[in-house]
Design a protein around this motif. Structure first.
Motif, PDB file in Angstrom:
ATOM      1  N   LEU A   1      11.574  44.949  72.258  1.00  0.00           N
ATOM      2  CA  LEU A   1      10.732  44.982  71.058  1.00  0.00           C
ATOM      3  C   LEU A   1      11.452  45.670  69.902  1.00  0.00           C
ATOM      4  CD1 LEU A   1       7.154  45.763  72.417  1.00  0.00           C
ATOM      5  CD2 LEU A   1       7.996  43.630  71.434  1.00  0.00           C
ATOM      6  N   ALA A   2      12.171  46.750  70.193  1.00  0.00           N
ATOM      7  CA  ALA A   2      12.897  47.463  69.139  1.00  0.00           C
ATOM      8  C   ALA A   2      13.975  46.561  68.530  1.00  0.00           C
ATOM      9  CB  ALA A   2      13.521  48.737  69.708  1.00  0.00           C
ATOM     10  N   VAL A   3      14.699  45.842  69.373  1.00  0.00           N
ATOM     11  CA  VAL A   3      15.745  44.935  68.865  1.00  0.00           C
ATOM     12  C   VAL A   3      15.112  43.796  68.079  1.00  0.00           C
ATOM     13  CG1 VAL A   3      17.533  43.298  69.569  1.00  0.00           C
ATOM     14  CG2 VAL A   3      17.403  45.540  70.648  1.00  0.00           C
ATOM     15  N   LEU A   4      14.006  43.272  68.554  1.00  0.00           N
ATOM     16  CA  LEU A   4      13.319  42.186  67.852  1.00  0.00           C
ATOM     17  C   LEU A   4      12.877  42.623  66.460  1.00  0.00           C
ATOM     18  CD1 LEU A   4      11.963  39.366  67.818  1.00  0.00           C
ATOM     19  CD2 LEU A   4       9.935  40.479  68.759  1.00  0.00           C
ATOM     20  N   PHE A   5      12.255  43.790  66.356  1.00  0.00           N
ATOM     21  CA  PHE A   5      11.799  44.256  65.050  1.00  0.00           C
ATOM     22  C   PHE A   5      12.970  44.604  64.134  1.00  0.00           C
ATOM     23  CE2 PHE A   5       7.713  44.922  67.261  1.00  0.00           C
ATOM     24  CZ  PHE A   5       6.916  44.196  66.390  1.00  0.00           C
ATOM     25  N   ALA A   6      14.067  45.072  64.705  1.00  0.00           N
ATOM     26  CA  ALA A   6      15.256  45.330  63.885  1.00  0.00           C
ATOM     27  C   ALA A   6      15.803  44.025  63.321  1.00  0.00           C
ATOM     28  CB  ALA A   6      16.313  46.048  64.715  1.00  0.00           C
ATOM     29  N   GLN A   7      15.840  42.986  64.144  1.00  0.00           N
ATOM     30  CA  GLN A   7      16.323  41.681  63.670  1.00  0.00           C
ATOM     31  C   GLN A   7      15.392  41.106  62.612  1.00  0.00           C
ATOM     32  OE1 GLN A   7      16.682  39.384  67.242  1.00  0.00           O
ATOM     33  NE2 GLN A   7      18.753  40.118  67.659  1.00  0.00           N
ATOM     34  N   LEU A   8      14.092  41.227  62.830  1.00  0.00           N
ATOM     35  CA  LEU A   8      13.137  40.726  61.833  1.00  0.00           C
ATOM     36  C   LEU A   8      13.256  41.482  60.517  1.00  0.00           C
ATOM     37  CD1 LEU A   8       9.967  40.113  64.028  1.00  0.00           C
ATOM     38  CD2 LEU A   8      11.428  38.399  62.956  1.00  0.00           C
ATOM     39  N   GLY A   9      13.450  42.786  60.589  1.00  0.00           N
ATOM     40  CA  GLY A   9      13.636  43.580  59.378  1.00  0.00           C
ATOM     41  C   GLY A   9      14.894  43.179  58.630  1.00  0.00           C
ATOM     42  N   LEU A  10      15.984  42.978  59.365  1.00  0.00           N
ATOM     43  CA  LEU A  10      17.233  42.555  58.743  1.00  0.00           C
ATOM     44  C   LEU A  10      17.093  41.175  58.119  1.00  0.00           C
ATOM     45  CD1 LEU A  10      20.238  43.168  58.243  1.00  0.00           C
ATOM     46  CD2 LEU A  10      20.706  42.064  60.431  1.00  0.00           C
ATOM     47  N   LEU A  11      16.417  40.265  58.812  1.00  0.00           N
ATOM     48  CA  LEU A  11      16.210  38.920  58.285  1.00  0.00           C
ATOM     49  C   LEU A  11      15.370  38.957  57.009  1.00  0.00           C
ATOM     50  CD1 LEU A  11      16.639  35.893  58.753  1.00  0.00           C
ATOM     51  CD2 LEU A  11      14.533  35.897  60.070  1.00  0.00           C
ATOM     52  N   ARG A  12      14.351  39.789  56.983  1.00  0.00           N
ATOM     53  CA  ARG A  12      13.519  39.907  55.772  1.00  0.00           C
ATOM     54  C   ARG A  12      14.330  40.477  54.615  1.00  0.00           C
ATOM     55  NH1 ARG A  12       9.064  39.227  53.212  1.00  0.00           N
ATOM     56  NH2 ARG A  12       8.031  40.890  52.072  1.00  0.00           N
ATOM     57  N   TYR A  13      15.167  41.467  54.898  1.00  0.00           N
ATOM     58  CA  TYR A  13      16.010  42.056  53.862  1.00  0.00           C
ATOM     59  C   TYR A  13      16.956  40.999  53.280  1.00  0.00           C
ATOM     60  CZ  TYR A  13      19.820  44.748  51.828  1.00  0.00           C
ATOM     61  OH  TYR A  13      20.779  45.220  50.983  1.00  0.00           O
ATOM     62  N   ILE A  14      17.601  40.234  54.136  1.00  0.00           N
ATOM     63  CA  ILE A  14      18.519  39.191  53.675  1.00  0.00           C
ATOM     64  C   ILE A  14      17.769  38.125  52.903  1.00  0.00           C
ATOM     65  CG2 ILE A  14      20.049  37.345  54.458  1.00  0.00           C
ATOM     66  CD1 ILE A  14      20.897  39.218  56.731  1.00  0.00           C
ATOM     67  N   ASP A  15      16.582  37.751  53.366  1.00  0.00           N
ATOM     68  CA  ASP A  15      15.786  36.735  52.689  1.00  0.00           C
ATOM     69  C   ASP A  15      15.417  37.183  51.280  1.00  0.00           C
ATOM     70  OD1 ASP A  15      14.289  34.297  52.514  1.00  0.00           O
ATOM     71  OD2 ASP A  15      12.463  35.468  52.841  1.00  0.00           O
ATOM     72  N   LEU A  16      15.028  38.438  51.131  1.00  0.00           N
ATOM     73  CA  LEU A  16      14.689  38.940  49.800  1.00  0.00           C
ATOM     74  C   LEU A  16      15.909  38.992  48.899  1.00  0.00           C
ATOM     75  CD1 LEU A  16      12.178  41.772  50.732  1.00  0.00           C
ATOM     76  CD2 LEU A  16      11.659  39.553  49.701  1.00  0.00           C
ATOM     77  N   ARG A  17      17.068  39.349  49.452  1.00  0.00           N
ATOM     78  CA  ARG A  17      18.288  39.391  48.646  1.00  0.00           C
ATOM     79  C   ARG A  17      18.687  37.999  48.175  1.00  0.00           C
ATOM     80  NH1 ARG A  17      21.720  44.054  48.447  1.00  0.00           N
ATOM     81  NH2 ARG A  17      22.909  42.579  47.220  1.00  0.00           N
ATOM     82  N   VAL A  18      18.581  37.008  49.057  1.00  0.00           N
ATOM     83  CA  VAL A  18      18.945  35.640  48.699  1.00  0.00           C
ATOM     84  C   VAL A  18      17.951  35.072  47.695  1.00  0.00           C
ATOM     85  CG1 VAL A  18      19.186  33.297  49.602  1.00  0.00           C
ATOM     86  CG2 VAL A  18      20.212  35.208  50.821  1.00  0.00           C
ATOM     87  N   ALA A  19      16.680  35.431  47.822  1.00  0.00           N
ATOM     88  CA  ALA A  19      15.666  34.912  46.906  1.00  0.00           C
ATOM     89  C   ALA A  19      15.888  35.406  45.479  1.00  0.00           C
ATOM     90  CB  ALA A  19      14.276  35.309  47.389  1.00  0.00           C
ATOM     91  N   THR A  20      16.504  36.575  45.317  1.00  0.00           N
ATOM     92  CA  THR A  20      16.733  37.100  43.970  1.00  0.00           C
ATOM     93  C   THR A  20      18.032  36.584  43.347  1.00  0.00           C
ATOM     94  OG1 THR A  20      17.828  39.061  44.857  1.00  0.00           O
ATOM     95  CG2 THR A  20      15.457  39.208  44.470  1.00  0.00           C
TER      96      THR A  20
END
Length: 61
Positions: free
Chosen positions: A11-30
């Protein structure tokens, strides 16, 4: 007890990956979008030649 510990690590690894993916998604969207060149064929292009070759192989049904 090790099964619960392994599950918590998953679960910890899953949430870390989801957090990283959200961060990258927000960076690409801008990011600014790339300017694409117009799709008009240039002078002397091979596009008209390809169209005539494709029509030669067509069958009248």
């Amino acid at each position: 007890m090790s099964v619960i510990k392994g599950f918590m690590w998953c679960l910890a690894v899953l949430f870390a990956q989801l957090g990283l993916l959200r961060y990258i998604d927000l960076r690409v969207a801008t990011m600014q979008r790339l300017q694409e060149p117009p799709l008009e064929p240039a002078e002397g292009s091979v596009a008209p030649q390809l169209e005539t070759q494709e029509k030669q192989g067509e069958l009248d049904a």
